[in-house]
Design an enzyme around this catalytic site. Structure first.
Site, PDB file in Angstrom:
ATOM      1  N   MET A  80      48.205  35.168  36.055  1.00 61.37           N
ATOM      2  CA  MET A  80      47.516  33.998  35.539  1.00 61.37           C
ATOM      3  C   MET A  80      47.896  33.654  34.102  1.00 61.37           C
ATOM      4  O   MET A  80      47.330  32.730  33.527  1.00 61.37           O
ATOM      5  CB  MET A  80      45.999  34.210  35.621  1.00 61.37           C
ATOM      6  N   LYS A  98      45.080  35.621  25.583  1.00 58.54           N
ATOM      7  CA  LYS A  98      45.633  35.338  26.900  1.00 58.54           C
ATOM      8  C   LYS A  98      45.780  33.829  27.049  1.00 58.54           C
ATOM      9  O   LYS A  98      44.830  33.072  26.855  1.00 58.54           O
ATOM     10  CB  LYS A  98      44.715  35.883  27.999  1.00 58.54           C
ATOM     11  N   ASP A 196      39.184  42.022  41.403  1.00 58.15           N
ATOM     12  CA  ASP A 196      40.639  42.218  41.300  1.00 58.15           C
ATOM     13  C   ASP A 196      40.950  43.542  40.608  1.00 58.15           C
ATOM     14  O   ASP A 196      41.771  43.605  39.692  1.00 58.15           O
ATOM     15  CB  ASP A 196      41.291  41.057  40.555  1.00 58.15           C
TER      16      ASP A 196
END
Length: 332
Positions: A80, A98, A196
Site C-alpha cells: 500500500m 508512510k 493482515d
C-alpha cells in the site's frame, strides 16, 4: 466499482507484488485472460505503486518534504505504499512517514480506495495505546499524496529476519510470538481486528521489543462499517477461512494468521502453499490442517495438536485468545 471486482483487483494486486518486478505484468496478463477491464485496473494500481516507489527521486535532498516532515531516506516498501525515514522539524523527532502516491490511478474510485486504506490505518491504530503497537502521530494529504506519520522503529521486520536466512531458536521465536499475541489481544479487547498479520507487519525494536504495525486494513467491530462490504483484504497465505469467504471476523481471525506466522517461524515453511490464489484459498478453507512435525520432525510431541486448533476452519474451534494459543505452544 462493486465489491466483487474490488475484491479480485486486490487479490491480483497482492499476488503480483509477491513476484519479481519484471514478472508482474505478465503474471497479471495471464491471470486476467479474457478480462481486459480487470487487467487495466490491476495495471493502474501497479503503476501507482511504482510511482510511490520513485517518490521524491531526483530532487535535492534538502528539498524532500511530505507535509511538514523532512524526508531523510527510505525504510521499506509494501503493497500500500512506501515508508520513509523522516524528521519532524518542529520538535526534532525522528518519525516514519508512510506515503501512497496516487499518480497513475485515473479512476476516482480507485484513488479513494487507496487513500481510505491509508487513513483507515490511522483511525484504527490511533485508538490504540500499547507498547506493542506502533503509535500513529499524524495523518494528512498533500497534492497527489496521502501520508501517515508514525513512531520510528529502530529494528527489522520479522520478514527481513526470515529473508536473511537467520535461524531463530524456539525460545526466541516464542518470545516474539508471545509479545505479538499480547498486543493483538489488547487490540481485540478494544474492538479492533488487524486482519493482515504477517511477518512484514511484526517489527522488532532493537531486535528485542515486538511492535505490530500496519493497521491499514483493520476493521472496527461495530455496526458502523466504513469499508466496502465483501471486499477481501489481507495477504493470501496468512488469511483465515472466514476472511477468504468474506464472513465477519473477530480476534480469532488474527489468531489464525498468527498461527501461520508461528508455523513459519518454527518450520521455515508456510502451512498453506499453492500455485494460484484459487488453489491456496481452497486449501485454507477446505484442505487438511498441516502438520508442523511432518515438516520439522525435531519439534516436540503435542505441537501438531496445538496448531490443529489454532488453524481450525471455524473460529469457535480455536483458542479463546492469541495469548492462550501461544501459552499452549510454550507448554508443549
Amino acid at each position: 466499482m462493486s465489491a466483487e471486482p474490488h475484491q479480485r483487483i486486490r487479490e491480483l494486486f497482492e499476488e503480483a507484488l509477491e513476484r519479481p518486478e519484471a514478472e508482474r505484468l505478465s503474471f497479471v496478463e495471464t491471470a486476467c485472460a479474457g478480462n481486459p477491464t480487470l487487467f487495466r485496473a490491476v495495471e493502474r494500481l501497479l503503476r501507482a505503486r511504482g510511482a510511490s516507489e520513485s517518490f521524491l527521486e531526483g530532487e535535492p535532498r534538502d528539498t524532500q518534504h511530505i507535509g511538514r516532515y523532512i524526508i531523510r531516506g527510505e525504510l521499506g516498501r509494501g503493497a500500500m505504499g512506501v515508508v520513509y525515514d523522516a524528521v519532524d522539524p518542529l520538535i526534532g523527532r525522528g518519525v516514519a512517514v508512510k506515503v501512497i502516491r496516487l499518480i497513475g490511478v485515473t479512476e476516482p474510485g480507485e484513488a479513494e480506495f487507496l487513500t481510505e486504506s491509508l487513513f483507515r490505518e490511522a483511525r484504527s491504530a490511533g485508538q490504540l495505546f500499547h507498547p506493542g503497537i506502533v503509535i500513529i502521530l499524524d495523518v494528512g494529504r498533500e497534492g497527489d499524496s496521502a501520508f501517515i506519520a508514525m513512531e520510528r522503529i529502530e529494528g527489522p521486520t520479522l520478514q527481513q529476519i526470515l529473508a536473511s536466512g537467520r535461524q531463530l531458536d524456539i525460545k526466541e521465536a516464542l518470545r516474539i510470538l508471545q509479545q505479538a499475541a499480547v498486543a493483538l489481544d489488547y487490540a481485540h479487547r478494544h474492538g479492533i481486528v488487524h486482519r493482515d498479520i504477517k511477518p512484514a507487519n511484526i517489527m522488532l525494536q532493537h531486535e528485542t521489543t515486538v511492535k505490530v504495525t500496519d493497521f491499514g486494513i483493520a476493521k472496527v467491530m461495530s455496526t458502523q462499517h466504513t469499508t466496502l462490504a465483501g471486499v477481501l483484504v489481507g495477504t493470501p497465505s496468512y488469511m483465515s477461512p472466514e476472511q477468504i469467504e468474506a464472513r465477519p471476523v473477530d480476534g480469532c481471525s488474527d489468531q489464525f494468521s498468527l498461527a501461520v506466522v508461528a508455523y513459519e517461524l518454527l518450520t521455515r515453511a508456510k502451512p498453506f502453499e499453492a500455485d494460484s490464489i484459487a488453489t491456496l484459498a481452497h486449501l485454507i478453507v477446505y484442505g487438511p490442517r498441516p502438520s508442523p512435525r511432518a515438516t520439522c520432525p525435531d519439534l516436540p510431541a503435542g505441537v501438531d495438536q496445538v496448531f490443529e486448533r489454532a488453524l481450525a476452519r471455524l473460529p469457535k474451534d480455536r483458542f479463546g485468545s492469541c495469548t492462550q494459543f501461544i501459552a499452549e505452544l510454550e507448554t508443549v
